[in-house]
Enzyme design. Structure first.
Site, mmCIF file in Angstrom:
data_model
loop_
_atom_site.group_PDB
_atom_site.id
_atom_site.type_symbol
_atom_site.label_atom_id
_atom_site.label_comp_id
_atom_site.label_asym_id
_atom_site.label_seq_id
_atom_site.Cartn_x
_atom_site.Cartn_y
_atom_site.Cartn_z
ATOM 1 N N LYS A 173 0.844 -1.197 0.000
ATOM 2 C CA LYS A 173 0.000 0.000 0.000
ATOM 3 C C LYS A 173 0.878 1.245 0.000
ATOM 4 O O LYS A 173 1.535 1.551 0.996
ATOM 5 C CB LYS A 173 -0.905 0.032 1.236
ATOM 6 C CG LYS A 173 -1.763 1.290 1.272
ATOM 7 C CD LYS A 173 -2.121 1.667 2.683
ATOM 8 C CE LYS A 173 -2.601 3.086 2.893
ATOM 9 N NZ LYS A 173 -2.240 4.145 1.983
ATOM 10 N N GLU A 248 9.589 2.694 10.856
ATOM 11 C CA GLU A 248 10.504 3.820 10.646
ATOM 12 C C GLU A 248 9.661 5.082 10.690
ATOM 13 O O GLU A 248 8.814 5.281 9.828
ATOM 14 C CB GLU A 248 11.191 3.649 9.286
ATOM 15 C CG GLU A 248 12.318 4.585 9.080
ATOM 16 C CD GLU A 248 13.326 4.437 10.198
ATOM 17 O OE1 GLU A 248 13.487 5.426 10.935
ATOM 18 O OE2 GLU A 248 13.908 3.361 10.369
ATOM 19 N N CYS A 282 12.276 12.505 6.979
ATOM 20 C CA CYS A 282 12.369 12.109 8.395
ATOM 21 C C CYS A 282 13.744 12.444 8.936
ATOM 22 O O CYS A 282 13.946 12.526 10.137
ATOM 23 C CB CYS A 282 12.032 10.645 8.573
ATOM 24 S SG CYS A 282 12.992 9.580 7.538
ATOM 25 N N GLU A 382 7.896 16.910 15.793
ATOM 26 C CA GLU A 382 8.256 16.865 14.375
ATOM 27 C C GLU A 382 7.291 17.737 13.572
ATOM 28 O O GLU A 382 6.077 17.586 13.681
ATOM 29 C CB GLU A 382 8.200 15.434 13.852
ATOM 30 C CG GLU A 382 8.657 15.357 12.412
ATOM 31 C CD GLU A 382 8.669 13.941 11.857
ATOM 32 O OE1 GLU A 382 7.655 13.243 11.990
ATOM 33 O OE2 GLU A 382 9.705 13.555 11.276
HETATM 34 C C1 UN1 Z 1 12.993 9.487 4.779
HETATM 35 O O1 UN1 Z 1 12.892 10.687 4.899
HETATM 36 O O2 UN1 Z 1 11.993 8.739 4.946
HETATM 37 O O3 UN1 Z 1 19.076 10.350 4.341
HETATM 38 C C2 UN1 Z 1 14.237 8.788 4.370
HETATM 39 C C3 UN1 Z 1 18.124 10.799 3.715
HETATM 40 C C4 UN1 Z 1 17.438 9.931 2.685
HETATM 41 C C5 UN1 Z 1 16.435 9.042 3.350
HETATM 42 C C6 UN1 Z 1 15.324 9.737 3.959
HETATM 43 N N1 UN1 Z 1 18.411 9.137 2.002
HETATM 44 O O4 UN1 Z 1 17.719 11.932 3.873
#
Ligand code: UN1
Length: 491
Positions: A173, A248, A282, A382
């Site tokens: 999904k 994550e 993230c 966040e």
């Molecule tokens: C994410 O934001 O879910 O290091 C992953 C980084 C990317 C991965 C981000 N390669 O900013």
């Protein structure tokens, strides 16, 4: 404009509900495609297809499974410009980053394809004579993947690559903001040689599609990337069924700058970390923790560089910052900016939704910097947008204390020329990733990626750990002595 259904058992089929939804550009509002709105019945169909395909796929040699991923990587490399533009049109990150997203997917598929020739087990001596001990890796079965919109090519590949090379079949999904990238990925994998039923794509809302995937008794593992609220829900539902879960989630990533740092480097770093992808990673830098000695100078340089950033059409290569991804994102970010003002943080630059001809059909927010005190909401929660809090500290100890005093622990960074401090930061920063003299974003795919604390539950994606969530280790004993040998019982 193309109308997609759901991709089940190698065919595009309409959703059971007959309903559909549109995917649009967050820069222009243009409708890019429509998709079937899936539900529980569709998840069941997808599961049945994945279940039917499972035994054949698992006995297809792993190096050949890897070869299919490599084929997919080649197709993506050939189509990189077009796919990068697709990411930009559907998700809104600037074109260089759209292509970067695709490149990250290519890099990772190339890396993980090789896992088809490893999937290593171990051998070790037995405590008994004429007995052989080893481990082998086996697929988990049918797995459920749920992915976010911010890396619509890279993150799905982080999950699909290891799931598929390990011999699992998949119910997938994607985020409802970026189904067109997901559908394109499914088409690429099909062209690369993936047999029908191995990957099944069900689009639709979290409640109607995500929940049935997580609660399906036949789906043995769930890999989820997204918000903490959704991750908690996934974890609660899946743990009640004793499923394997990899989560994550969020970050509140700090960049520390010490008094001996190369300030130009640190300023370029934080610009990229905080405002790249409009802060919607993230790993985005959301806190800049400055040593008091270099506070004024760093801030001055940062503000002047930030004010020169060009916000606008993400397809224009001159643009630095594109739109945020949806009206909901826009509302949430603007609300945080308001909160920052209300709790007494000083707005140094930005803070507004951009209006005017070039912006009216999209969701554009100025790169925003607050002078904040540690403890304010904007320094703890966040935001997932182009909003940076700057915090002054007296020394290294306070910097690390502030950096660690949040619920998250994904990425972190320190700028210093002092080797001792750099190594101490590696020890002391509570994060899954630490950068020295580099921003908090830009992880490389052949290293493990994941966080500590409320960022995740310890599962690491990518790198040598990528297959862990998608394989079971079986321990095997082979006794060739021809007699009953009793371990632990001395004869
Ligand atoms: C994410 O934001 O879910 O290091 C992953 C980084 C990317 C991965 C981000 N390669 O900013």
């Amino acid at each position: 404009m193309k109308e997609y259904g759901l991709y089940i058992d190698g065919r595009w089929v309409p959703s059971a509900s007959g309903r559909s939804f549109a995917t649009t550009s967050p820069a222009t509002g243009e409708v890019l495609a429509t998709f079937g709105e899936g539900g529980r019945e569709d998840v069941e169909k997808a599961f049945k297809a994945a279940s039917k395909a499972r035994m054949k796929w698992r006995s297809f040699p792993a190096p050949k499974r890897g070869q299919i991923l490599l084929n997919a990587a080649s197709i993506m490399a050939r189509r990189k410009e077009e796919l990068g533009a697709l990411v930009t049109r559907e998700m809104g990150k600037v074109i260089a980053e759209g292509k970067g997203d695709v490149q990250e997917a290519i890099d990772f598929l190339e890396y993980i394809a090789g896992e088809g020739r490893r999937l290593l087990g171990e051998t070790t001596p037995s405590e008994l004579p004429r007995k052989f001990c080893m481990t082998v890796r086996q697929p988990v079965g049918v797995v459920g993947l749920i992915t976010p919109w911010n890396f619509p090519f890279a993150v799905p590949c982080w999950k699909l690559g290891p799931a598929l090379v390990s011999g699992n079949t998949v119910v997938y999904k994607p985020a409802s903001l970026t189904p067109l990238c997901a559908a394109t990925l499914a088409e690429i994998l099909e062209e690369a040689g993936l047999p029908p039923g191995v990957l099944n794509l069900v689009t639709g809302p979290a409640g109607r599609v995500g929940v049935p995937i997580v609660e399906h008794p036949g789906i043995k593992a769930i890999s989820f990337t997204g918000s903490v609220a959704s991750g908690k829900d996934v974890y609660t539902r899946a743990s009640a069924m004793l499923k394997r879960v990899a989560l994550e989630m969020g970050g509140k990533n700090p960049q520390i700058v010490m008094d001996d740092a190369d300030l130009s480097l640190a300023v370029e770093g934080v610009l990229f970390g905080a405002f790249g992808t409009a802060g919607q990673r993230c790993t985005a830098t959301s806190r800049l923790i400055l040593h008091e000695e270099i506070y004024d100078e760093t801030l001055e340089r940062l503000l002047s560089r930030t004010r020169s950033l060009k916000v606008g059409d993400p397809l224009d290569p001159e643009t630095d910052v594109g739109p945020v991804s949806s009206p909901d994102q826009e509302t949430k970010i603007l609300r945080y900016i308001q909160t920052g003002k209300e709790e007494g943080a000083k707005l140094l630059t930005g803070g507004k939704k951009l209006i005017g001809d070039a912006y009216d059909k999209g969701f554009f927010i100025e790169p925003t910097i607050f002078e904040a005190r540690h403890g304010m909401k904007i320094t703890k929660e966040e935001i997932f947008g182009p909003v940076l809090s700057v915090i002054k500290v007296q020394d290294y100890e306070e910097a690390v204390q502030v950096a660690n005093d949040v619920e998250y622990g994904l990425s972190s960074s320190i700028y210093t020329r002092d080797l001792n401090l750099a190594f101490r930061a590696i020890d002391e920063l509570e994060a899954g990733v630490t950068y020295i003299n580099a921003p908090t974003i830009g992880a490389e795919v052949h290293l493990p990626f994941g966080g500590v604390k409320n960022t995740g539950n310890g599962a690491k994606e990518a790198g040598s750990t990528a297959i862990e969530e998608f394989t079971e280790i079986k321990t095997v004993f082979i006794d060739y002595s021809g007699r009953l040998q009793k371990a632990q019982i001395v004869e």
